[in-house]
Motif scaffolding. Structure first.
Motif, PDB file in Angstrom:
ATOM      1  N   SER A  43       0.831  -1.204   0.000  1.00 62.76           N
ATOM      2  CA  SER A  43       0.000   0.000   0.000  1.00 62.76           C
ATOM      3  C   SER A  43       0.865   1.253   0.000  1.00 62.76           C
ATOM      4  CB  SER A  43      -0.948   0.018   1.194  1.00 62.76           C
ATOM      5  OG  SER A  43      -0.230   0.123   2.401  1.00 62.76           O
ATOM      6  N   ALA A  44       2.118   1.126   0.437  1.00 58.39           N
ATOM      7  CA  ALA A  44       3.052   2.249   0.431  1.00 58.39           C
ATOM      8  C   ALA A  44       3.901   2.262  -0.832  1.00 58.39           C
ATOM      9  CB  ALA A  44       3.967   2.193   1.650  1.00 58.39           C
ATOM     10  N   PHE A  45       4.239   1.065  -1.336  1.00 57.95           N
ATOM     11  CA  PHE A  45       5.155   0.987  -2.477  1.00 57.95           C
ATOM     12  C   PHE A  45       4.901  -0.309  -3.237  1.00 57.95           C
ATOM     13  CE2 PHE A  45       9.745   0.218  -3.902  1.00 57.95           C
ATOM     14  CZ  PHE A  45       9.643   1.042  -5.000  1.00 57.95           C
ATOM     15  N   ASP A  46       4.450  -0.187  -4.471  1.00 59.18           N
ATOM     16  CA  ASP A  46       4.189  -1.352  -5.310  1.00 59.18           C
ATOM     17  C   ASP A  46       4.910  -1.174  -6.648  1.00 59.18           C
ATOM     18  OD1 ASP A  46       3.265  -3.591  -6.606  1.00 59.18           O
ATOM     19  OD2 ASP A  46       1.143  -3.213  -6.177  1.00 59.18           O
ATOM     20  N   PRO A  47       6.229  -1.396  -6.646  1.00 60.25           N
ATOM     21  CA  PRO A  47       7.002  -1.157  -7.869  1.00 60.25           C
ATOM     22  C   PRO A  47       6.661  -2.125  -8.998  1.00 60.25           C
ATOM     23  CG  PRO A  47       8.363  -2.210  -6.217  1.00 60.25           C
ATOM     24  CD  PRO A  47       7.074  -1.854  -5.549  1.00 60.25           C
ATOM     25  N   GLU A  48       6.262  -3.334  -8.676  1.00 56.54           N
ATOM     26  CA  GLU A  48       5.937  -4.284  -9.743  1.00 56.54           C
ATOM     27  C   GLU A  48       4.726  -3.820 -10.533  1.00 56.54           C
ATOM     28  OE1 GLU A  48       7.294  -7.336 -11.158  1.00 56.54           O
ATOM     29  OE2 GLU A  48       8.871  -6.094 -10.316  1.00 56.54           O
ATOM     30  N   ARG A  49       3.743  -3.300  -9.847  1.00 57.42           N
ATOM     31  CA  ARG A  49       2.567  -2.768 -10.543  1.00 57.42           C
ATOM     32  C   ARG A  49       2.973  -1.591 -11.436  1.00 57.42           C
ATOM     33  NH1 ARG A  49      -1.989   0.263  -7.490  1.00 57.42           N
ATOM     34  NH2 ARG A  49      -2.973   1.208  -9.260  1.00 57.42           N
ATOM     35  N   ALA A  50       3.799  -0.707 -10.908  1.00 51.40           N
ATOM     36  CA  ALA A  50       4.264   0.441 -11.695  1.00 51.40           C
ATOM     37  C   ALA A  50       5.094  -0.026 -12.887  1.00 51.40           C
ATOM     38  CB  ALA A  50       5.084   1.387 -10.818  1.00 51.40           C
ATOM     39  N   ARG A  51       5.951  -1.008 -12.669  1.00 46.90           N
ATOM     40  CA  ARG A  51       6.804  -1.519 -13.748  1.00 46.90           C
ATOM     41  C   ARG A  51       5.959  -2.125 -14.861  1.00 46.90           C
ATOM     42  NH1 ARG A  51       8.541  -6.003 -15.718  1.00 46.90           N
ATOM     43  NH2 ARG A  51       7.526  -7.307 -14.157  1.00 46.90           N
ATOM     44  N   ARG A  52       4.971  -2.924 -14.469  1.00 47.47           N
ATOM     45  CA  ARG A  52       4.091  -3.527 -15.482  1.00 47.47           C
ATOM     46  C   ARG A  52       3.315  -2.455 -16.235  1.00 47.47           C
ATOM     47  NH1 ARG A  52       3.197  -7.044 -11.189  1.00 47.47           N
ATOM     48  NH2 ARG A  52       1.163  -6.104 -10.800  1.00 47.47           N
ATOM     49  N   HIS A  53       2.854  -1.439 -15.521  1.00 47.86           N
ATOM     50  CA  HIS A  53       2.122  -0.343 -16.159  1.00 47.86           C
ATOM     51  C   HIS A  53       2.995   0.373 -17.194  1.00 47.86           C
ATOM     52  CE1 HIS A  53      -0.855   2.813 -16.590  1.00 47.86           C
ATOM     53  NE2 HIS A  53       0.117   3.696 -16.433  1.00 47.86           N
ATOM     54  N   MET A  54       4.271   0.533 -16.868  1.00 51.98           N
ATOM     55  CA  MET A  54       5.214   1.180 -17.791  1.00 51.98           C
ATOM     56  C   MET A  54       5.590   0.275 -18.952  1.00 51.98           C
ATOM     57  SD  MET A  54       8.065   2.972 -15.418  1.00 51.98           S
ATOM     58  CE  MET A  54       7.600   3.701 -13.885  1.00 51.98           C
ATOM     59  N   GLY A  55       5.496  -1.025 -18.725  1.00 51.44           N
ATOM     60  CA  GLY A  55       5.884  -1.974 -19.767  1.00 51.44           C
ATOM     61  C   GLY A  55       7.388  -2.099 -19.926  1.00 51.44           C
ATOM     62  N   VAL A  56       8.118  -1.990 -18.806  1.00 50.23           N
ATOM     63  CA  VAL A  56       9.574  -2.099 -18.857  1.00 50.23           C
ATOM     64  C   VAL A  56      10.036  -3.291 -18.018  1.00 50.23           C
ATOM     65  CG1 VAL A  56       9.927   0.373 -19.249  1.00 50.23           C
ATOM     66  CG2 VAL A  56       9.915  -0.490 -16.910  1.00 50.23           C
ATOM     67  N   ASP A  57      11.245  -3.743 -18.289  1.00 49.52           N
ATOM     68  CA  ASP A  57      11.808  -4.819 -17.477  1.00 49.52           C
ATOM     69  C   ASP A  57      12.344  -4.228 -16.169  1.00 49.52           C
ATOM     70  OD1 ASP A  57      14.248  -3.608 -18.146  1.00 49.52           O
ATOM     71  OD2 ASP A  57      14.884  -5.218 -19.457  1.00 49.52           O
ATOM     72  N   ARG A  58      12.832  -5.092 -15.292  1.00 48.62           N
ATOM     73  CA  ARG A  58      13.305  -4.619 -13.984  1.00 48.62           C
ATOM     74  C   ARG A  58      14.477  -3.650 -14.118  1.00 48.62           C
ATOM     75  NH1 ARG A  58      11.679  -9.907 -11.639  1.00 48.62           N
ATOM     76  NH2 ARG A  58       9.850  -9.353 -10.417  1.00 48.62           N
ATOM     77  N   ALA A  59      15.380  -3.929 -15.033  1.00 47.90           N
ATOM     78  CA  ALA A  59      16.532  -3.034 -15.210  1.00 47.90           C
ATOM     79  C   ALA A  59      16.055  -1.655 -15.673  1.00 47.90           C
ATOM     80  CB  ALA A  59      17.520  -3.619 -16.207  1.00 47.90           C
ATOM     81  N   GLY A  60      15.116  -1.650 -16.602  1.00 44.83           N
ATOM     82  CA  GLY A  60      14.563  -0.378 -17.082  1.00 44.83           C
ATOM     83  C   GLY A  60      13.854   0.370 -15.974  1.00 44.83           C
ATOM     84  N   PHE A  61      13.092  -0.374 -15.172  1.00 44.04           N
ATOM     85  CA  PHE A  61      12.409   0.261 -14.055  1.00 44.04           C
ATOM     86  C   PHE A  61      13.412   0.836 -13.068  1.00 44.04           C
ATOM     87  CE2 PHE A  61      10.460   0.400  -9.868  1.00 44.04           C
ATOM     88  CZ  PHE A  61       9.351   1.185 -10.144  1.00 44.04           C
ATOM     89  N   GLY A  62      14.494   0.120 -12.820  1.00 46.30           N
ATOM     90  CA  GLY A  62      15.525   0.621 -11.918  1.00 46.30           C
ATOM     91  C   GLY A  62      16.084   1.955 -12.383  1.00 46.30           C
ATOM     92  N   ARG A  63      16.297   2.078 -13.688  1.00 43.54           N
ATOM     93  CA  ARG A  63      16.804   3.349 -14.235  1.00 43.54           C
ATOM     94  C   ARG A  63      15.762   4.462 -14.079  1.00 43.54           C
ATOM     95  NH1 ARG A  63      18.639  -0.394 -17.892  1.00 43.54           N
ATOM     96  NH2 ARG A  63      17.005   0.069 -19.402  1.00 43.54           N
ATOM     97  N   VAL A  64      14.506   4.147 -14.365  1.00 43.83           N
ATOM     98  CA  VAL A  64      13.438   5.136 -14.206  1.00 43.83           C
ATOM     99  C   VAL A  64      13.332   5.536 -12.734  1.00 43.83           C
ATOM    100  CG1 VAL A  64      10.934   5.486 -14.331  1.00 43.83           C
ATOM    101  CG2 VAL A  64      12.136   4.386 -16.229  1.00 43.83           C
ATOM    102  N   PHE A  65      13.369   4.542 -11.850  1.00 44.35           N
ATOM    103  CA  PHE A  65      13.285   4.801 -10.418  1.00 44.35           C
ATOM    104  C   PHE A  65      14.388   5.764  -9.975  1.00 44.35           C
ATOM    105  CE2 PHE A  65      14.323   4.112  -6.015  1.00 44.35           C
ATOM    106  CZ  PHE A  65      13.087   4.057  -5.392  1.00 44.35           C
ATOM    107  N   GLU A  66      15.616   5.487 -10.379  1.00 40.76           N
ATOM    108  CA  GLU A  66      16.737   6.351  -9.977  1.00 40.76           C
ATOM    109  C   GLU A  66      16.539   7.782 -10.456  1.00 40.76           C
ATOM    110  OE1 GLU A  66      20.459   4.633 -11.106  1.00 40.76           O
ATOM    111  OE2 GLU A  66      20.013   2.756 -10.070  1.00 40.76           O
TER     112      GLU A  66
END
Length: 126
Positions: free
Chosen positions: A17-40
């Motif tokens: 409820s505070a942090f759901d990165p997998e949902r955000a990653r799937r919504h973006m349509g990126v892999d984990r490495a891509g999400f990590g770059r976006v997150f940073e």
């Protein structure tokens, strides 16, 4: 179902409820490495805005507080940091209402939400 934060560790169910990165990653349509770059990238923006919002808060500049809170709200939602996004929304609304008492409480909640997110992803708050 457990989610993963950018570094790859599992998050407990109650943290989603505070942090759901997998949902955000799937919504973006990126892999984990891509999400990590976006997150940073987004985390740097959130950190910069947190500094700016503190300066505006000390100066009593409600307009700038609202602007920075709005940016944090949107950026946090993008990376799945819903707790931080909700806290920033509360700051934004208090600033728009020019309600100092509500704003002070909302700023405390924003700090707490940021610290919680830092703890979840294994980062030191700046």
């Amino acid at each position: 179902m457990k989610a993963m934060y950018p570094c790859g560790a599992s998050l407990p169910e109650d943290a989603l409820s505070a942090f759901d990165p997998e949902r955000a990653r799937r919504h973006m349509g990126v892999d984990r490495a891509g999400f990590g770059r976006v997150f940073e990238h987004i985390w740097r923006e959130v950190s910069e805005r947190r500094t700016l919002i503190d300066v505006a808060w000390q100066a009593g500049d409600f307009k700038q507080i609202g602007l920075h809170a709005h940016t944090i709200k949107s950026a946090a939602a993008t990376i799945g940091a819903e707790g931080l996004s909700r806290a920033a929304a509360t700051v934004e609304y208090a600033a728009e209402a020019r309600d100092q008492q509500a704003l002070d409480a909302a700023m405390d909640a924003l700090r707490t939400a940021r610290e919680t997110l830092c703890r979840l992803v294994g980062m030191e708050p700046r």
